[in-house]
Design an enzyme around this catalytic site. Structure first.
Site, PDB file in Angstrom:
ATOM      1  N   ARG A  60      17.179  48.636  39.727  1.00 46.22           N
ATOM      2  CA  ARG A  60      17.305  48.854  41.171  1.00 46.22           C
ATOM      3  C   ARG A  60      18.703  48.517  41.661  1.00 46.22           C
ATOM      4  O   ARG A  60      19.188  49.131  42.610  1.00 46.22           O
ATOM      5  CB  ARG A  60      16.305  47.970  41.921  1.00 46.22           C
ATOM      6  CG  ARG A  60      14.872  48.327  41.661  1.00 46.22           C
ATOM      7  CD  ARG A  60      13.963  47.490  42.480  1.00 46.22           C
ATOM      8  NE  ARG A  60      14.338  47.592  43.897  1.00 46.22           N
ATOM      9  CZ  ARG A  60      13.741  46.955  44.878  1.00 46.22           C
ATOM     10  NH1 ARG A  60      12.734  46.157  44.613  1.00 46.22           N
ATOM     11  NH2 ARG A  60      14.138  47.110  46.116  1.00 46.22           N
TER      12      ARG A  60
ATOM     13  N   ARG B 131       9.664  38.159  54.872  1.00 46.56           N
ATOM     14  CA  ARG B 131      10.639  39.151  55.331  1.00 46.56           C
ATOM     15  C   ARG B 131      10.112  40.068  56.444  1.00 46.56           C
ATOM     16  O   ARG B 131      10.037  41.292  56.275  1.00 46.56           O
ATOM     17  CB  ARG B 131      11.163  39.962  54.147  1.00 46.56           C
ATOM     18  CG  ARG B 131      11.773  39.087  53.075  1.00 46.56           C
ATOM     19  CD  ARG B 131      12.331  39.875  51.926  1.00 46.56           C
ATOM     20  NE  ARG B 131      13.580  40.512  52.242  1.00 46.56           N
ATOM     21  CZ  ARG B 131      14.227  41.318  51.405  1.00 46.56           C
ATOM     22  NH1 ARG B 131      13.726  41.575  50.231  1.00 46.56           N
ATOM     23  NH2 ARG B 131      15.369  41.866  51.752  1.00 46.56           N
TER      24      ARG B 131
ATOM     25  N   LYS C 109      25.409  48.258  46.391  1.00 46.81           N
ATOM     26  CA  LYS C 109      24.079  48.756  46.772  1.00 46.81           C
ATOM     27  C   LYS C 109      23.809  48.515  48.257  1.00 46.81           C
ATOM     28  O   LYS C 109      23.389  49.415  48.974  1.00 46.81           O
ATOM     29  CB  LYS C 109      23.016  48.035  45.931  1.00 46.81           C
ATOM     30  CG  LYS C 109      21.605  48.188  46.437  1.00 46.81           C
ATOM     31  CD  LYS C 109      20.579  47.499  45.557  1.00 46.81           C
ATOM     32  CE  LYS C 109      20.355  46.038  45.830  1.00 46.81           C
ATOM     33  NZ  LYS C 109      19.568  45.712  47.029  1.00 46.81           N
ATOM     34  N   ASN C 110      24.069  47.285  48.723  1.00 51.91           N
ATOM     35  CA  ASN C 110      23.669  46.930  50.085  1.00 51.91           C
ATOM     36  C   ASN C 110      24.621  47.466  51.152  1.00 51.91           C
ATOM     37  O   ASN C 110      24.385  47.276  52.346  1.00 51.91           O
ATOM     38  CB  ASN C 110      23.486  45.419  50.210  1.00 51.91           C
ATOM     39  CG  ASN C 110      22.242  44.963  49.461  1.00 51.91           C
ATOM     40  OD1 ASN C 110      21.422  45.791  49.049  1.00 51.91           O
ATOM     41  ND2 ASN C 110      22.102  43.663  49.268  1.00 51.91           N
TER      42      ASN C 110
ATOM     43  N   ASP D 266      21.971  36.003  47.326  1.00 51.89           N
ATOM     44  CA  ASP D 266      21.881  36.972  46.218  1.00 51.89           C
ATOM     45  C   ASP D 266      22.625  36.508  44.968  1.00 51.89           C
ATOM     46  O   ASP D 266      22.582  37.192  43.943  1.00 51.89           O
ATOM     47  CB  ASP D 266      22.416  38.345  46.664  1.00 51.89           C
ATOM     48  CG  ASP D 266      21.488  39.020  47.664  1.00 51.89           C
ATOM     49  OD1 ASP D 266      20.333  38.567  47.794  1.00 51.89           O
ATOM     50  OD2 ASP D 266      21.914  39.989  48.312  1.00 51.89           O
TER      51      ASP D 266
ATOM     52  N   ARG E   7      12.093  47.941  50.536  1.00 54.42           N
ATOM     53  CA  ARG E   7      12.021  47.615  51.954  1.00 54.42           C
ATOM     54  C   ARG E   7      13.246  48.091  52.724  1.00 54.42           C
ATOM     55  O   ARG E   7      13.172  48.274  53.946  1.00 54.42           O
ATOM     56  CB  ARG E   7      11.771  46.148  52.212  1.00 54.42           C
ATOM     57  CG  ARG E   7      12.147  45.208  51.149  1.00 54.42           C
ATOM     58  CD  ARG E   7      11.891  43.782  51.479  1.00 54.42           C
ATOM     59  NE  ARG E   7      11.954  43.500  52.899  1.00 54.42           N
ATOM     60  CZ  ARG E   7      10.912  43.230  53.657  1.00 54.42           C
ATOM     61  NH1 ARG E   7       9.720  43.187  53.129  1.00 54.42           N
ATOM     62  NH2 ARG E   7      11.076  42.985  54.933  1.00 54.42           N
TER      63      ARG E   7
ATOM     64  N   CYS F  79       7.426  40.403  50.248  1.00 53.16           N
ATOM     65  CA  CYS F  79       7.907  40.750  48.915  1.00 53.16           C
ATOM     66  C   CYS F  79       8.051  39.481  48.099  1.00 53.16           C
ATOM     67  O   CYS F  79       7.784  38.384  48.601  1.00 53.16           O
ATOM     68  CB  CYS F  79       9.183  41.586  48.967  1.00 53.16           C
ATOM     69  SG  CYS F  79      10.681  40.655  49.061  1.00 53.16           S
TER      70      CYS F  79
HETATM   71  N1  EPU Z   1      14.135  37.661  59.201  1.00 51.88           N
HETATM   72  C1  EPU Z   1      13.195  37.482  60.187  1.00 51.88           C
HETATM   73  N2  EPU Z   1      12.966  38.526  61.044  1.00 51.88           N
HETATM   74  C2  EPU Z   1      13.618  39.709  60.966  1.00 51.88           C
HETATM   75  C3  EPU Z   1      14.582  39.883  59.942  1.00 51.88           C
HETATM   76  C4  EPU Z   1      14.822  38.827  59.076  1.00 51.88           C
HETATM   77  O1  EPU Z   1      12.557  36.430  60.288  1.00 51.88           O
HETATM   78  O2  EPU Z   1      13.349  40.613  61.771  1.00 51.88           O
HETATM   79  C5  EPU Z   1      14.410  36.557  58.248  1.00 51.88           C
HETATM   80  C6  EPU Z   1      14.045  36.926  56.817  1.00 51.88           C
HETATM   81  O3  EPU Z   1      12.673  36.744  56.550  1.00 51.88           O
HETATM   82  C7  EPU Z   1      14.941  36.000  56.025  1.00 51.88           C
HETATM   83  C8  EPU Z   1      16.199  35.925  56.902  1.00 51.88           C
HETATM   84  O4  EPU Z   1      15.803  36.346  58.190  1.00 51.88           O
HETATM   85  O5  EPU Z   1      14.360  34.748  55.898  1.00 51.88           O
HETATM   86  C9  EPU Z   1      17.377  36.767  56.442  1.00 51.88           C
HETATM   87  O6  EPU Z   1      16.926  38.061  56.129  1.00 51.88           O
HETATM   88  P1  EPU Z   1      17.792  39.378  56.348  1.00 51.88           P
HETATM   89  O7  EPU Z   1      17.098  40.220  57.370  1.00 51.88           O
HETATM   90  O8  EPU Z   1      19.207  39.023  56.592  1.00 51.88           O
HETATM   91  O9  EPU Z   1      17.650  40.091  54.937  1.00 51.88           O
HETATM   92  P2  EPU Z   1      17.521  41.645  54.703  1.00 51.88           P
HETATM   93  O10 EPU Z   1      18.337  42.352  55.701  1.00 51.88           O
HETATM   94  O11 EPU Z   1      16.097  42.016  54.565  1.00 51.88           O
HETATM   95  C10 EPU Z   1      19.585  41.858  53.099  1.00 51.88           C
HETATM   96  C11 EPU Z   1      19.829  42.333  51.699  1.00 51.88           C
HETATM   97  C12 EPU Z   1      19.222  41.338  50.726  1.00 51.88           C
HETATM   98  C13 EPU Z   1      19.888  39.976  50.960  1.00 51.88           C
HETATM   99  C14 EPU Z   1      19.703  39.549  52.423  1.00 51.88           C
HETATM  100  C15 EPU Z   1      20.415  38.262  52.762  1.00 51.88           C
HETATM  101  C16 EPU Z   1      19.919  44.725  51.958  1.00 51.88           C
HETATM  102  C17 EPU Z   1      19.310  46.055  51.698  1.00 51.88           C
HETATM  103  N3  EPU Z   1      19.241  43.655  51.534  1.00 51.88           N
HETATM  104  O12 EPU Z   1      18.172  41.777  53.255  1.00 51.88           O
HETATM  105  O13 EPU Z   1      19.539  41.790  49.414  1.00 51.88           O
HETATM  106  O14 EPU Z   1      19.300  39.004  50.123  1.00 51.88           O
HETATM  107  O15 EPU Z   1      20.199  40.579  53.292  1.00 51.88           O
HETATM  108  O16 EPU Z   1      21.768  38.356  52.510  1.00 51.88           O
HETATM  109  O17 EPU Z   1      21.015  44.642  52.499  1.00 51.88           O
HETATM  110  C18 EPU Z   1      19.270  41.964  47.073  1.00 51.88           C
HETATM  111  O18 EPU Z   1      20.200  42.786  47.075  1.00 51.88           O
HETATM  112  O19 EPU Z   1      18.793  41.459  46.020  1.00 51.88           O
HETATM  113  C19 EPU Z   1      18.685  41.557  48.363  1.00 51.88           C
HETATM  114  C20 EPU Z   1      17.488  40.982  48.458  1.00 51.88           C
END
Ligand code: EPU
Length: 416
Positions: A395, A120, A22-23, A303, A91, A115
């Site tokens: 999802r 996030r 998915k990701n 995850d 998101r 969320c």
């Molecule tokens: N963060 C910030 N500022 C930003 C971006 C992130 O403070 O601008 C913080 C977040 O709040 C969090 C940390 O950095 O505490 C890491 O977040 P990240 O941005 O890496 O997560 P994401 O990109 O929103 C993706 C996956 C998630 C997975 C995380 C961590 C996708 C679509 N989603 O989310 O997947 O948990 O990386 O590996 O790739 C899931 O599949 O269940 C899922 C939640």
């Protein structure tokens, strides 16, 4: 709305094929916007999040055809807006920001709210784009981006954000000059996206490392691509097999991306063998509580935290589980307790004291991976477990009840 009903206590046996990730599929779908024309994507998983994402791309003018692969026609781009109605349900929709900035030089994308698992924010996506000359305005809940001056930049990410790295890398492929992203996320899904972008003609160095160097090119052209296998789906089936003391082989499994997970399972007494793209869980090990700390890749993935916790609920001894990525990712704890688990939470630590048995009960899913942990616990619990709000599972898990039924689980989906 459906629920899942599980009669626990059956050891799973047989083979299960792991689906596309998915990701990886979500950012790759977003990246098709960068190269106008017809793309052929293979191994796209049949998931609700993918359908939501194609609805969003459809609103932008993209056309789809589904067969043994997904054809994505990005010749037309009618608009550059990701509306609130779609971003609030998923998101990951924010992943269109980078490609729109690069292709249309403008974007209007709803700010995702918080969320279930944490606040996030997307501040690092926006800060990186600003460094690349994009003018960002926040207006009426939307990010408005004017990217007429898009250029390369040196960006140091404070946190190795996964979708942030992806958005910036996509924007950089068509920017004027070179972009260097330091402290980039090293998750295999980021590398898969980089592989796709390279197939389109992008010039990226350092793929899979914490420094990505992207030399902007003037145009990208469509290319066929097969999405990598889902390491989190694979890890989830490993946990399901281990908790039921079954014998299960995962095929099409991304073994090389599961090192931290396989190591932890092995440390906990799960007997595993691997070869090429197969992993087999063997019965006969004694599950023992082991501590785990979630970390960015190559560490243990957040995850997989909830699913591993389910396993620890029936292990011998205690385990301390520390969540370092998201501030609120213990929502499954109170539901696991309804099944008889002994867990106490203090800040970002959960202490799990293993019990000999769990007892079936009605429980409620709160997010995708939390839901998976409840299904895993239900497979081991005595009696009947009902998992409600399973749209979370739809999802991110392709044909979950079918795959588990094939392995012999007594599981069915029914209307509430
Ligand atoms: N963060 C910030 N500022 C930003 C971006 C992130 O403070 O601008 C913080 C977040 O709040 C969090 C940390 O950095 O505490 C890491 O977040 P990240 O941005 O890496 O997560 P994401 O990109 O929103 C993706 C996956 C998630 C997975 C995380 C961590 C996708 C679509 N989603 O989310 O997947 O948990 O990386 O590996 O790739 C899931 O599949 O269940 C899922 C939640």
């Amino acid at each position: 709305m459906d629920k899942i009903v599980i009669e626990g206590g059956v050891p799973l046996t047989g083979e299960v094929v792991i689906s596309g990730a998915k990701n990886a599929a979500l950012p790759i779908l977003a990246a098709t916007l960068l190269a106008p024309g017809e793309h052929r994507l293979f191994n796209v998983p049949p998931l609700a999040d993918i359908r939501t994402f194609t609805r969003l791309l459809g609103k932008l003018g993209v056309r789809f055809q589904n067969g043994d692969h997904l054809t994505v026609d990005t010749s037309r781009l009618d608009c550059y807006e990701a509306p609130y109605e779609l971003v609030k349900t998923m998101r990951a929709a924010v992943l269109v920001l980078g490609p729109l900035v690069a292709r249309a030089h403008r974007a209007r994308v709803s700010l995702p709210g918080g969320c279930a698992i944490g606040a996030r924010p997307i501040n690092l996506h926006l800060k990186g784009l600003e460094a690349m000359g994009v003018k960002i305005t926040l207006k009426e809940g939307y990010v408005e981006a004017d990217a007429r001056g898009l250029h390369g930049a040196e960006i140091m990410l404070e946190i190795p954000t996964v979708t942030g790295t992806e958005n910036l890398m996509m924007a950089a492929t068509l920017a004027q000059g070179t972009t260097v992203i330091k402290n980039a996320a090293m998750e295999p899904e980021v590398a898969d996206l980089a592989g796709f972008l390279t197939a389109l003609g992008a010039k990226i160095e350092g793929i899979g490392t914490e420094v990505l160097t992207i030399h902007g090119v003037s145009q990208l052209t469509p290319a066929p691509y097969s999405i990598m296998a889902d390491r989190i789906e694979a890890g989830t089936y490993l946990a399901a097999a281990a908790i039921t003391k079954g014998q299960v082989t995962l095929t099409n499994a991304p073994v090389e991306h599961l090192t931290a997970v396989i190591d932890k399972f092995t440390e906990a007494g799960v007997r595993l063998t691997t070869d090429a793209n197969r992993i087999t869980v063997h019965p006969g090990g004694t599950l023992t509580g082991v501590d785990v700390r979630t970390l960015p890749y190559p560490g243990f993935p957040t995850d997989m935290q909830a699913q591993f916790m389910a396993l620890m609920c029936v292990a011998r001894g205690a385990a301390v589980i520390t969540e370092t990525i998201f501030e609120n990712r213990f929502m499954h704890v109170s539901e696991l307790k309804r099944l008889g688990a002994d867990i106490s939470v203090s800040g970002n630590h959960a202490v799990v004291r293993g019990r000999r048995h769990l007892q079936g009960a009605p429980v409620m899913a709160t997010d995708l991976r939390a839901s998976a942990s409840l299904v895993i616990a239900g497979l081991a619990a005595q009696g009947t477990t009902e998992v409600h709000r399973i749209y979370h599972l739809d999802r991110g898990y392709a044909r979950l009840t079918e795959k588990l039924s094939t392995l012999g689980a007594r599981i069915r989906r029914m209307p509430v």
